[in-house]
Design a protein around this motif. Structure first.
Motif, mmCIF file in Angstrom:
data_model
loop_
_atom_site.group_PDB
_atom_site.id
_atom_site.type_symbol
_atom_site.label_atom_id
_atom_site.label_comp_id
_atom_site.label_asym_id
_atom_site.label_seq_id
_atom_site.Cartn_x
_atom_site.Cartn_y
_atom_site.Cartn_z
ATOM 1 N N GLY A 1 -7.608 42.827 57.468
ATOM 2 C CA GLY A 1 -6.239 42.661 56.980
ATOM 3 C C GLY A 1 -5.283 41.967 57.932
ATOM 4 O O GLY A 1 -4.084 41.959 57.703
ATOM 5 N N ASN A 2 -5.802 41.369 59.013
ATOM 6 C CA ASN A 2 -4.945 40.618 59.940
ATOM 7 C C ASN A 2 -3.753 41.460 60.399
ATOM 8 O O ASN A 2 -2.593 41.095 60.243
ATOM 9 C CB ASN A 2 -4.462 39.327 59.286
ATOM 10 C CG ASN A 2 -3.855 38.369 60.304
ATOM 11 O OD1 ASN A 2 -4.082 38.514 61.498
ATOM 12 N ND2 ASN A 2 -3.112 37.390 59.836
ATOM 13 N N GLU A 3 -4.035 42.611 61.012
ATOM 14 C CA GLU A 3 -2.984 43.548 61.428
ATOM 15 C C GLU A 3 -2.662 43.460 62.913
ATOM 16 O O GLU A 3 -2.254 44.435 63.531
ATOM 17 C CB GLU A 3 -3.418 44.979 61.084
ATOM 18 C CG GLU A 3 -3.447 45.246 59.592
ATOM 19 C CD GLU A 3 -4.785 45.791 59.130
ATOM 20 O OE1 GLU A 3 -5.749 45.712 59.911
ATOM 21 O OE2 GLU A 3 -4.870 46.272 57.995
ATOM 22 N N ARG A 4 -2.837 42.274 63.497
ATOM 23 C CA ARG A 4 -2.625 42.133 64.936
ATOM 24 C C ARG A 4 -1.211 42.510 65.344
ATOM 25 O O ARG A 4 -0.983 43.109 66.391
ATOM 26 C CB ARG A 4 -2.927 40.700 65.372
ATOM 27 C CG ARG A 4 -3.015 40.548 66.887
ATOM 28 C CD ARG A 4 -3.186 39.103 67.292
ATOM 29 N NE ARG A 4 -1.970 38.355 67.068
ATOM 30 C CZ ARG A 4 -1.837 37.058 67.377
ATOM 31 N NH1 ARG A 4 -2.856 36.401 67.870
ATOM 32 N NH2 ARG A 4 -0.692 36.425 67.167
ATOM 33 N N GLY A 5 -0.233 42.145 64.498
ATOM 34 C CA GLY A 5 1.146 42.473 64.837
ATOM 35 C C GLY A 5 1.366 43.965 64.953
ATOM 36 O O GLY A 5 2.091 44.428 65.837
ATOM 37 N N LYS A 6 0.706 44.728 64.098
ATOM 38 C CA LYS A 6 0.845 46.179 64.158
ATOM 39 C C LYS A 6 0.104 46.752 65.361
ATOM 40 O O LYS A 6 0.518 47.762 65.923
ATOM 41 C CB LYS A 6 0.346 46.796 62.857
ATOM 42 C CG LYS A 6 1.221 46.437 61.661
ATOM 43 C CD LYS A 6 0.821 47.168 60.400
ATOM 44 C CE LYS A 6 1.773 46.821 59.258
ATOM 45 N NZ LYS A 6 1.436 47.552 58.006
ATOM 46 N N ALA B 1 -0.651 55.896 64.178
ATOM 47 C CA ALA B 1 -0.954 55.197 62.926
ATOM 48 C C ALA B 1 0.226 55.280 61.962
ATOM 49 O O ALA B 1 0.572 54.295 61.294
ATOM 50 C CB ALA B 1 -2.208 55.797 62.294
ATOM 51 N N GLN B 2 0.871 56.435 61.897
ATOM 52 C CA GLN B 2 2.040 56.592 61.026
ATOM 53 C C GLN B 2 3.189 55.700 61.490
ATOM 54 O O GLN B 2 3.901 55.098 60.684
ATOM 55 C CB GLN B 2 2.482 58.056 61.006
ATOM 56 C CG GLN B 2 1.499 58.996 60.308
ATOM 57 C CD GLN B 2 1.905 60.459 60.443
ATOM 58 O OE1 GLN B 2 2.810 60.802 61.213
ATOM 59 N NE2 GLN B 2 1.241 61.332 59.696
ATOM 60 N N GLN B 3 3.368 55.598 62.820
ATOM 61 C CA GLN B 3 4.482 54.820 63.364
ATOM 62 C C GLN B 3 4.329 53.329 63.074
ATOM 63 O O GLN B 3 5.334 52.625 62.916
ATOM 64 C CB GLN B 3 4.593 55.055 64.874
ATOM 65 C CG GLN B 3 5.106 56.447 65.233
ATOM 66 C CD GLN B 3 5.110 56.687 66.731
ATOM 67 O OE1 GLN B 3 4.200 56.256 67.450
ATOM 68 N NE2 GLN B 3 6.120 57.374 67.218
ATOM 69 N N VAL B 4 3.098 52.819 63.033
ATOM 70 C CA VAL B 4 2.893 51.383 62.807
ATOM 71 C C VAL B 4 2.533 51.066 61.356
ATOM 72 O O VAL B 4 2.374 49.893 60.994
ATOM 73 C CB VAL B 4 1.809 50.820 63.756
ATOM 74 C CG1 VAL B 4 2.206 51.029 65.202
ATOM 75 C CG2 VAL B 4 0.437 51.430 63.466
ATOM 76 N N GLY B 5 2.384 52.093 60.531
ATOM 77 C CA GLY B 5 2.141 51.870 59.115
ATOM 78 C C GLY B 5 0.715 51.534 58.748
ATOM 79 O O GLY B 5 0.473 50.730 57.840
ATOM 80 N N LEU B 6 -0.258 52.122 59.448
ATOM 81 C CA LEU B 6 -1.674 51.916 59.145
ATOM 82 C C LEU B 6 -2.363 53.268 59.028
ATOM 83 O O LEU B 6 -1.869 54.274 59.548
ATOM 84 C CB LEU B 6 -2.362 51.096 60.243
ATOM 85 C CG LEU B 6 -1.958 49.618 60.400
ATOM 86 C CD1 LEU B 6 -2.644 49.032 61.630
ATOM 87 C CD2 LEU B 6 -2.329 48.819 59.160
#
Length: 347
Positions: free
Chosen positions: A240-245, A267-272
């Motif tokens: 999912g290309n989540e590098r920013g998170k 995980a909750q803080q970054v939305g994953l």
């Protein structure tokens, strides 16, 4: 390191200065010719003063430090306290491509490279600039008092550093003469900010200073290439290309090394989800979250040891170890010497 008061007239490539106000170390002169001019909004500026005259204190008080991290590299550390809005223009002529990194540790300014758009630079971002051979004018207008770190790297030095490494496409194309100049202003992470700060605060002198600066430079480039490497996206595409998170997760962890959040909270803080964060984190860093945190704790402790001010018990506490014995065991396993031995050798 030689400090320079009221830098702002002209700096020559041989390290000599037309004014006593600019005194870079003899072995740390910029590796390409650089001339600097300044002017105010009303048009008054260096052209109205005698050649080489220092910029007056009632306009700005500047402190410039020039360092070298080896052949083909120059590091500029500037602390500026402008009393008026000052516009500086530095021109350099180079026959090969040059890479420049610039970060505001504090303060804000307007930044423009000849041929490019003017951008606002704040402590929340940094500038990556790669220019082809020719004459380049870099204009900066300080908006407020601030501290700036700028690093310039020649093509030859860049090729030497990248030998054997996979090079980001944007770097590769311009080094091979197939690209126009480019300039980016990505978000600056906590990790990058710490490295920019470390570059201008080496605790060593002489040969040890060179080794320290080179080590920090390699660490910084590893971080910068994440912002340039279009292949990183392809590596992350399967999750999912989540590098920013992941970058956000790393910043959160670095801000809380002494008491890092749990994987669930992170995980909750970054939305994953925990699973996707773990997968993305390993794909980006090559480590699990726990392995990465332990590594950063020990690297942070090593920096505190090099500074030499804090007792070992305090360092172990700041690095997040409840017991000094646990810290000593982990540090010795990672670096091959105990914290006390490391501090002694650094001193």
């Amino acid at each position: 390191m030689a400090m320079a008061q009221n830098a702002g007239a002209v700096m020559k490539s041989d390290g000599a200065s037309p004014s006593s106000s600019v005194v870079p170390a003899a072995d740390a002169a910029p590796f390409i010719p650089i001339s600097c001019q300044w002017r105010l909004g009303n048009g008054y500026g260096s052209a109205h003063l005698a050649e080489g005259a220092a910029i007056p204190d009632d306009i700005t008080r500047d402190c410039l430090n020039v360092l070298s991290a080896g052949v083909g590299s120059s590091l500029f550390h500037m602390i500026s306290q402008p009393a008026q809005s000052v516009r500086r223009e530095c021109t350099f002529i180079h026959e090969r491509p040059v890479l420049t990194l610039l970060a505001h540790l504090s303060g804000r300014s307007r930044f423009k490279v000849s041929g490019g758009a003017e951008i606002g630079v704040t402590p929340e971002q940094y500038v990556i600039q790669l220019t082809n051979p020719g004459s380049v004018a870099v204009t900066e207008q300080a908006v407020e008092s601030g501290e700036v770190v700028s690093f310039m790297l020649s093509e030859d030095r860049l090729r030497q550093m990248l030998d054997g490494m996979r090079v980001p496409t944007r770097i590769e194309t311009i080094l091979n003469g197939r690209s126009n100049d480019f300039q980016l202003a990505p978000r600056i992470s906590v990790a990058k900010r710490r490295l920019f700060t470390a570059l201008c605060s080496t605790p060593y002198t002489g040969g040890w200073s060179q080794l320290y600066l080179n080590a920090k430079l390699f660490e910084l480039f590893d971080e910068v290439f994440r912002d340039l490497d279009d292949k990183a996206g392809s590596r992350m595409s399967g999750i999912g290309n989540e590098r920013g998170k992941v970058d956000l997760a790393r910043d959160i962890l670095l801000d809380n090394l002494g008491n890092p959040p749990t994987i669930e909270t992170l995980a909750q803080q970054v939305g994953l989800s925990q699973r996707r964060l773990s997968e993305a984190f390993r794909a980006t860093t090559g480590m699990t979250v726990l392995e990465w945190v332990l590594e950063q704790k020990l690297l942070f402790a090593r920096e505190l040891l090099m500074e030499g001010a804090l007792p070992l018990k305090e360092i172990s506490f700041r690095a997040g170890y409840a017991h000094r014995s646990s810290f000593t065991e982990a540090f010795t396993k990672r670096f091959g010497v105990s914290p006390a031995q490391y501090r002694s050798s650094a001193a």
